[in-house]
Design an enzyme around this catalytic site. Structure first.
Site, PDB file in Angstrom:
ATOM      1  N   ASN A  62       0.868  -1.179   0.000  1.00 50.79           N
ATOM      2  CA  ASN A  62       0.000   0.000   0.000  1.00 50.79           C
ATOM      3  C   ASN A  62       0.904   1.228   0.000  1.00 50.79           C
ATOM      4  O   ASN A  62       1.655   1.443   0.952  1.00 50.79           O
ATOM      5  CB  ASN A  62      -0.883  -0.030   1.249  1.00 50.79           C
ATOM      6  CG  ASN A  62      -1.847   1.138   1.309  1.00 50.79           C
ATOM      7  OD1 ASN A  62      -1.703   2.118   0.574  1.00 50.79           O
ATOM      8  ND2 ASN A  62      -2.824   1.040   2.182  1.00 50.79           N
ATOM      9  N   VAL A  63       0.831   2.032  -1.062  1.00 51.65           N
ATOM     10  CA  VAL A  63       1.741   3.177  -1.181  1.00 51.65           C
ATOM     11  C   VAL A  63       1.528   4.232  -0.091  1.00 51.65           C
ATOM     12  O   VAL A  63       2.375   5.095   0.104  1.00 51.65           O
ATOM     13  CB  VAL A  63       1.638   3.867  -2.568  1.00 51.65           C
ATOM     14  CG1 VAL A  63       2.066   2.937  -3.680  1.00 51.65           C
ATOM     15  CG2 VAL A  63       0.244   4.430  -2.818  1.00 51.65           C
ATOM     16  N   SER A 151      -3.459  15.204 -12.928  1.00 45.80           N
ATOM     17  CA  SER A 151      -4.721  15.070 -13.672  1.00 45.80           C
ATOM     18  C   SER A 151      -5.167  16.456 -14.114  1.00 45.80           C
ATOM     19  O   SER A 151      -4.820  17.469 -13.488  1.00 45.80           O
ATOM     20  CB  SER A 151      -5.797  14.479 -12.763  1.00 45.80           C
ATOM     21  OG  SER A 151      -7.075  14.668 -13.340  1.00 45.80           O
ATOM     22  N   TYR A 163      -9.703  14.826  -4.695  1.00 43.60           N
ATOM     23  CA  TYR A 163      -8.857  14.421  -5.841  1.00 43.60           C
ATOM     24  C   TYR A 163      -8.120  15.626  -6.427  1.00 43.60           C
ATOM     25  O   TYR A 163      -6.918  15.558  -6.693  1.00 43.60           O
ATOM     26  CB  TYR A 163      -9.767  13.767  -6.881  1.00 43.60           C
ATOM     27  CG  TYR A 163      -9.076  13.106  -8.041  1.00 43.60           C
ATOM     28  CD1 TYR A 163      -8.504  11.838  -7.920  1.00 43.60           C
ATOM     29  CD2 TYR A 163      -9.026  13.725  -9.287  1.00 43.60           C
ATOM     30  CE1 TYR A 163      -7.897  11.220  -9.008  1.00 43.60           C
ATOM     31  CE2 TYR A 163      -8.420  13.114 -10.373  1.00 43.60           C
ATOM     32  CZ  TYR A 163      -7.858  11.859 -10.226  1.00 43.60           C
ATOM     33  OH  TYR A 163      -7.259  11.250 -11.307  1.00 43.60           O
ATOM     34  N   ALA A 165      -7.350  18.469  -4.985  1.00 43.19           N
ATOM     35  CA  ALA A 165      -6.336  18.967  -4.046  1.00 43.19           C
ATOM     36  C   ALA A 165      -5.091  18.098  -4.120  1.00 43.19           C
ATOM     37  O   ALA A 165      -3.959  18.602  -4.162  1.00 43.19           O
ATOM     38  CB  ALA A 165      -6.895  18.982  -2.626  1.00 43.19           C
ATOM     39  N   LYS A 167      -4.099  16.167  -6.660  1.00 42.94           N
ATOM     40  CA  LYS A 167      -3.437  16.246  -7.964  1.00 42.94           C
ATOM     41  C   LYS A 167      -2.726  17.590  -8.168  1.00 42.94           C
ATOM     42  O   LYS A 167      -1.737  17.665  -8.901  1.00 42.94           O
ATOM     43  CB  LYS A 167      -4.446  15.981  -9.092  1.00 42.94           C
ATOM     44  CG  LYS A 167      -4.989  14.543  -9.099  1.00 42.94           C
ATOM     45  CD  LYS A 167      -3.897  13.508  -9.248  1.00 42.94           C
ATOM     46  CE  LYS A 167      -4.437  12.098  -9.416  1.00 42.94           C
ATOM     47  NZ  LYS A 167      -3.354  11.082  -9.497  1.00 42.94           N
ATOM     48  N   ILE A 196      -9.208   9.372 -19.993  1.00 41.35           N
ATOM     49  CA  ILE A 196      -8.587   8.329 -20.808  1.00 41.35           C
ATOM     50  C   ILE A 196      -9.495   7.096 -20.790  1.00 41.35           C
ATOM     51  O   ILE A 196     -10.100   6.770 -19.758  1.00 41.35           O
ATOM     52  CB  ILE A 196      -7.195   7.959 -20.243  1.00 41.35           C
ATOM     53  CG1 ILE A 196      -6.344   9.224 -19.996  1.00 41.35           C
ATOM     54  CG2 ILE A 196      -6.488   6.973 -21.161  1.00 41.35           C
ATOM     55  CD1 ILE A 196      -6.080  10.081 -21.212  1.00 41.35           C
TER      56      ILE A 196
END
Ligand code: NAD
Length: 253
Positions: A62-63, A151, A163, A165, A167, A196
């Site tokens: 888990n990163v 993104s 998301y 914040a 990115k 994508i």
């Protein structure tokens, strides 16, 4: 930097854009260390990638967990004897509005957990993997390249407080690291994809997809191979660092 025979680490490499980038790297002769949480999907990816005749090792981690990330990068250094490229790609979505207001009253708020879970993976995870990769690169003394996945949503997007914040933070870290690590021969770049075509977008409602396509001057969604091509460009172009490449078909949120 030439890709052939280099050790390329890809987080979230089991599927989607991470896997597409792994294929691109394997085609150009890189050896691959894939980090992901999905053990069986990792195993399938390894089998496919090995058909290109390169060394592939997989690591379940888990990163967002510091001890996992430290252990994995130590293992990669031992297994491959080097860490030359990191593609910091693992990411999640937990979309939701900041608040909902109905019939004169607040009916819901984005929970701290919903906010934090995305920050943990998409921002802290990028920090932890970038830090550990940089430690190995500096210790090995041969430079390297770090690519962070941002993104188009980094500009701010409806329903994506968490998301967006994360990115945006990823781009800020990219510039900071390029300034700090250039003296060690390490270049750092970011990619900001638009929408994508992946299993995620395949599952979208046709109307929602049509709306997105209509916003893009190229008139279609992006392909994972187009993102992989961008990663290859960053690795190979030794004058590229500290910047983000927008590869989004011309969309502006
Ligand atoms: N697909 C798009 O349209 C798009 C657009 C812009 C940015 N991005 C970014 O590109 C990256 C890849 O997106 P994707 O569409 O391929 O997503 P995906 O969901 O298909 O793949 C993400 C991978 O990351 C892994 N992962 C998730 N959390 C993890 C964790 N904590 N530790 C380790 N691995 C973890 C997942 O298991 C999965 O294999 C993400 O950072 C995403 O935000 C994607």
């Amino acid at each position: 930097m030439e890709i052939k025979n280099k050790t390329v680490v890809i987080t979230g490499g089991a599927q989607g854009l991470g896997f597409a980038m792994a294929i691109e790297m394997a085609k150009h002769g890189a050896n691959l260390a894939l980090i992901d949480m999905q053990e069986s999907v990792l195993a399938e990816a390894k089998t496919t990638l090995e058909t290109h005749g390169v060394t592939v090792r997989t690591y379940v981690a888990n990163v967002a967990v510091e001890s996992d990330v430290e252990a994995v990068f130590n293992a990669i250094q031992t297994d491959f004897g080097n860490v030359t490229v990191l593609i910091n790609n693992a990411g999640i979505l937990r979309d939701g509005m900041l608040l909902k207001y109905k019939d004169g009253a607040i009916s819901a708020k984005m929970s701290l957990q919903q906010f934090q879970s995305v920050i943990d993976v998409n921002l802290t995870g990028v920090f932890l993997c970038g830090r550990e990769a940089a430690v190995k690169m500096v210790e090995n003394g041969q430079g390297g390249v770090i690519i962070n996945m941002s993104s188009v949503a980094r500009a701010g997007n409806m329903g994506q407080t968490n998301y967006s914040a994360a990115k945006a933070g990823v781009v800020a870290m990219t510039t900071s690291w390029a300034k700090e690590l250039g003296r060690y021969g390490i270049r750092v770049g970011a990619i900001a994809p638009g929408v994508i075509r992946t299993s995620m977008t395949d599952a979208m409602k046709p109307e929602a997809k049509e709306r997105l396509v209509a916003m893009k001057p190229v008139g279609r969604l992006g392909e994972a191979e187009e993102i992989a091509h961008t990663a290859k460009y960053i690795i190979e172009n030794d004058f590229f660092t500290g910047r983000v490449i927008e590869i989004d078909g011309g969309i502006r949120l």
